[in-house]
Write a protein that holds these residues in place. Structure first.
Motif, short mmCIF file in Angstrom:
data_model
loop_
_atom_site.label_atom_id
_atom_site.label_comp_id
_atom_site.label_asym_id
_atom_site.label_seq_id
_atom_site.Cartn_x
_atom_site.Cartn_y
_atom_site.Cartn_z
N GLU A 150 0.79 -1.23 0.00
CA GLU A 150 0.00 0.00 0.00
C GLU A 150 0.82 1.28 0.00
O GLU A 150 0.30 2.34 -0.33
CB GLU A 150 -0.96 0.01 1.20
N ARG A 151 2.07 1.24 0.41
CA ARG A 151 2.90 2.45 0.48
C ARG A 151 4.23 2.26 -0.24
O ARG A 151 5.30 2.25 0.38
CB ARG A 151 3.16 2.84 1.93
N PRO A 152 4.19 2.17 -1.55
CA PRO A 152 5.45 1.99 -2.28
C PRO A 152 6.29 3.27 -2.23
O PRO A 152 5.77 4.38 -2.20
CB PRO A 152 4.99 1.70 -3.71
N ILE A 153 7.60 3.08 -2.23
CA ILE A 153 8.51 4.23 -2.29
C ILE A 153 8.90 4.51 -3.74
O ILE A 153 9.20 5.63 -4.09
CB ILE A 153 9.74 3.99 -1.39
N ALA A 154 8.87 3.48 -4.57
CA ALA A 154 9.15 3.60 -6.00
C ALA A 154 7.90 3.16 -6.75
O ALA A 154 7.32 2.12 -6.46
CB ALA A 154 10.34 2.73 -6.37
N LEU A 155 7.49 3.97 -7.71
CA LEU A 155 6.21 3.72 -8.38
C LEU A 155 6.30 2.94 -9.69
O LEU A 155 5.29 2.73 -10.34
CB LEU A 155 5.49 5.06 -8.62
N GLY A 156 7.45 2.48 -10.08
CA GLY A 156 7.59 1.74 -11.33
C GLY A 156 7.15 0.29 -11.20
O GLY A 156 6.99 -0.25 -10.10
N SER A 157 6.93 -0.35 -12.33
CA SER A 157 6.59 -1.78 -12.36
C SER A 157 7.74 -2.54 -13.01
O SER A 157 7.58 -3.21 -14.02
CB SER A 157 5.28 -1.99 -13.15
N ASP A 158 8.90 -2.42 -12.39
CA ASP A 158 10.10 -3.08 -12.90
C ASP A 158 10.92 -3.60 -11.72
O ASP A 158 10.64 -3.27 -10.56
CB ASP A 158 10.93 -2.10 -13.75
N ALA A 159 11.94 -4.38 -12.02
CA ALA A 159 12.74 -5.03 -10.97
C ALA A 159 13.38 -4.01 -10.02
O ALA A 159 13.43 -4.23 -8.80
CB ALA A 159 13.80 -5.92 -11.60
N ALA A 160 13.86 -2.88 -10.53
CA ALA A 160 14.51 -1.88 -9.68
C ALA A 160 13.51 -1.27 -8.70
O ALA A 160 13.82 -1.07 -7.51
CB ALA A 160 15.16 -0.79 -10.53
#
Length: 170
Positions: free
Chosen positions: A146-156
């Motif tokens: 629920e609280r991502p720090i990075a908003l991408g949908s990739d491995a990094a």
């Protein structure tokens, strides 16, 4: 000849005395300090953040965050070093309570990630307790994905979101 009443004369005299008291100059020499004082203030001053504060925690620990592998709550050697620095700070500041937050990446169900986030936060809490931090000073909470720090949908991005964060209140 002008006639003055007693009241007017008394008011004028009182005003003159009051104004005269205000115009007094400072003495040439100050009296000695009170008995028992040692001179200038010797209270220590701190140039850094206040001891026991969130800023102090961030300045004196390796990090407030540890990271995990996919679907894991195992603490690796790098995480141990970070948690050791946190434990040392917490032992030195016994009045501080912390919240340990568990986080996950966006993959998986909400329920699975809430459970995994709790296992991650508990792993950090248990490690700190094993290093001498009283368990009653730590609260564990899971935010799952629920609280991502990075908003991408990739491995990094996913790697940054798989974490446990030790939070010292402001």
């Amino acid at each position: 000849m002008i006639q003055f009443s007693k009241t007017a004369v008394l008011l004028a005299a009182g005003s003159a005395l009051a104004l005269g008291a205000c115009s007094r100059s400072a003495p040439d020499e100050l009296p000695p300090p009170p008995v028992g004082t040692t001179g200038p203030d010797t209270t220590p001053t701190y140039s850094g953040p206040p001891p026991g504060s969130r800023e102090d925690f961030l300045a004196n620990t390796a990090s407030d965050t540890i990271f995990f592998e996919t679907d894991s709550h195992d603490i690796d050697p790098e995480d141990r070093a970070i948690l050791d620095s946190q434990a040392a700070w917490l032992v030195a500041n016994p009045g501080v309570r912390v919240t340990i937050e568990g986080h996950c990446d966006e993959r998986g169900t909400r329920e699975y990630n809430l459970a995994l986030g709790e296992r991650r936060a508990n792993a950090a809490s248990n490690y700190l307790a094993a290093r001498g931090v009283d368990a009653s000073r730590m609260t564990v909470i899971s935010y799952g994905k629920e609280r991502p720090i990075a908003l991408g949908s990739d491995a990094a991005s996913w790697a940054q979101n798989r974490r446990a964060v030790t939070v010292v209140p402001m």
